[in-house]
Write a protein that holds these residues in place. Structure first.
Motif, PDB file in Angstrom:
ATOM      1  N   GLU A   1      14.900  13.319  -7.590  1.00 57.01           N
ATOM      2  CA  GLU A   1      15.353  12.690  -8.828  1.00 57.01           C
ATOM      3  C   GLU A   1      16.709  12.001  -8.645  1.00 57.01           C
ATOM      4  N   TYR A   2      17.270  12.081  -7.447  1.00 60.13           N
ATOM      5  CA  TYR A   2      18.613  11.553  -7.197  1.00 60.13           C
ATOM      6  C   TYR A   2      18.562  10.091  -6.773  1.00 60.13           C
ATOM      7  N   HIS A   3      19.685   9.382  -7.004  1.00 56.39           N
ATOM      8  CA  HIS A   3      19.839   8.049  -6.422  1.00 56.39           C
ATOM      9  C   HIS A   3      20.101   8.203  -4.929  1.00 56.39           C
TER      10      HIS A   3
ATOM     11  N   SER B   1       0.831  -1.206   0.000  1.00 57.89           N
ATOM     12  CA  SER B   1       0.000   0.000   0.000  1.00 57.89           C
ATOM     13  C   SER B   1       0.864   1.255   0.000  1.00 57.89           C
ATOM     14  N   PHE B   2       2.024   1.175   0.679  1.00 54.47           N
ATOM     15  CA  PHE B   2       2.922   2.335   0.679  1.00 54.47           C
ATOM     16  C   PHE B   2       3.546   2.513  -0.707  1.00 54.47           C
ATOM     17  N   ARG B   3       3.977   1.406  -1.325  1.00 54.68           N
ATOM     18  CA  ARG B   3       4.536   1.497  -2.680  1.00 54.68           C
ATOM     19  C   ARG B   3       3.498   2.038  -3.653  1.00 54.68           C
ATOM     20  N   ASP B   4       2.264   1.615  -3.505  1.00 48.17           N
ATOM     21  CA  ASP B   4       1.194   2.116  -4.373  1.00 48.17           C
ATOM     22  C   ASP B   4       0.983   3.618  -4.176  1.00 48.17           C
ATOM     23  N   ALA B   5       1.161   4.075  -2.925  1.00 46.65           N
ATOM     24  CA  ALA B   5       0.975   5.501  -2.628  1.00 46.65           C
ATOM     25  C   ALA B   5       2.046   6.356  -3.303  1.00 46.65           C
ATOM     26  N   LEU B   6       3.219   5.761  -3.543  1.00 47.26           N
ATOM     27  CA  LEU B   6       4.287   6.497  -4.233  1.00 47.26           C
ATOM     28  C   LEU B   6       3.909   6.781  -5.683  1.00 47.26           C
TER      29      LEU B   6
ATOM     30  N   TRP C   1      13.513   4.917  -2.423  1.00 47.08           N
ATOM     31  CA  TRP C   1      14.104   5.098  -1.093  1.00 47.08           C
ATOM     32  C   TRP C   1      13.251   6.000  -0.191  1.00 47.08           C
ATOM     33  N   THR C   2      12.141   6.511  -0.697  1.00 53.28           N
ATOM     34  CA  THR C   2      11.280   7.388   0.100  1.00 53.28           C
ATOM     35  C   THR C   2      10.801   6.671   1.358  1.00 53.28           C
ATOM     36  N   GLY C   3      10.969   7.319   2.516  1.00 52.63           N
ATOM     37  CA  GLY C   3      10.523   6.724   3.772  1.00 52.63           C
ATOM     38  C   GLY C   3       9.174   7.232   4.225  1.00 52.63           C
ATOM     39  N   ALA C   4       8.810   8.433   3.807  1.00 48.08           N
ATOM     40  CA  ALA C   4       7.528   9.065   4.116  1.00 48.08           C
ATOM     41  C   ALA C   4       7.463  10.306   3.246  1.00 48.08           C
TER      42      ALA C   4
END
Length: 242
Positions: free
Chosen positions: A120-122, A17-22, A29-32
């Motif tokens: 946009e960064y790694h 669900s979190f991946r879908d929210a992205l 790497w987004t944590g929130a």
């Protein structure tokens, strides 16, 4: 800060669900994340995300929402936005300045304006961007005090451009402030990376010492076997001539 709309917090119950929210628009790497114009934040559920900084994540994202709600439609430089969120949430992982030190050594410090593109960064480059953001905001607070930060925020709210906002707050425009900050970190953090290498070096020395001990043990065992074999094979004397 008063708001006509309440802030909403979405706690994602599963990794999916979190991946879908992205929605494929934010890096893996987004944590929130916060969406200021919608007055909402999206965070991972502590039921499956076992990190011990849950409170810090909440405060970090809340700072984004509060600051953007206060300023309104005017743009806030990303490095100030992230630096303030890190400062007030107390996230220790961005306070080491190790990435900044390594970037100074390799000549890869990011211009503060480029931190606007952090999403946009790694991962490694993003970590540097976040660490620079905290470092620059921390320098601003340490050098010009909280009143300077307040002046910048209020100036931006009133529609003043960022260069003039910094001039009002510090007596220097943004470009001059950035040069001041770079001068500071060159003096304070250039050789910080050496301590990390020093730790690895001692570890490497210990490994070499252990390897040398093993080799010596093997050699001694070999010599011991040779001596044992010689003791079971007496030396024959040359025959005497009649």
């Amino acid at each position: 800060v008063e708001s006509s709309r309440p802030f909403r917090v979405y706690i994602m119950p599963t990794r999916k669900s979190f991946r879908d929210a992205l929605k494929g628009t934010l890096p893996s790497w987004t944590g929130a994340f916060a969406v200021p114009d919608q007055h909402l934040m999206v965070i991972k559920s502590p039921r499956w995300d076992k990190s011990d900084n849950y409170e810090q994540v909440l405060i970090h994202e809340l700072v984004h929402l509060v600051v953007h709600n206060f300023i309104g439609v005017y743009d806030l430089p990303r490095w100030i936005d992230e630096g303030m969120a890190i400062f007030y949430s107390g996230e220790d992982r961005w306070k080491t300045d190790m990435a900044v030190s390594k970037a100074l050594t390799t000549g890869s410090i990011l211009p503060l304006s480029e931190i606007d593109d952090v999403l946009e960064y790694h991962r490694a480059k993003a970590d540097l961007a976040y660490q620079q953001s905290f470092s620059a905001v921390n320098y601003l607070l340490a050098t010009y005090d909280i009143e300077a930060l307040h002046e910048i925020i209020y100036s931006l709210k009133d529609g003043v451009n960022i260069q003039k906002a910094f001039l009002n707050a510090t007596g220097s425009n943004l470009d001059d402030f950035e040069n001041e900050w770079k001068t500071y970190i060159k003096k304070a953090h250039r050789w910080l990376w050496f301590y990390e290498i020093n730790e690895y070096l001692w570890g490497f020395i210990l490994v070499l010492a252990a390897f040398a001990f093993v080799l010596r043990h093997i050699r001694n065992k070999k010599i011991e076997r040779e001596w044992r074999n010689e003791s079971f094979n007496p030396i024959e004397n040359d025959p005497e001539e009649d």
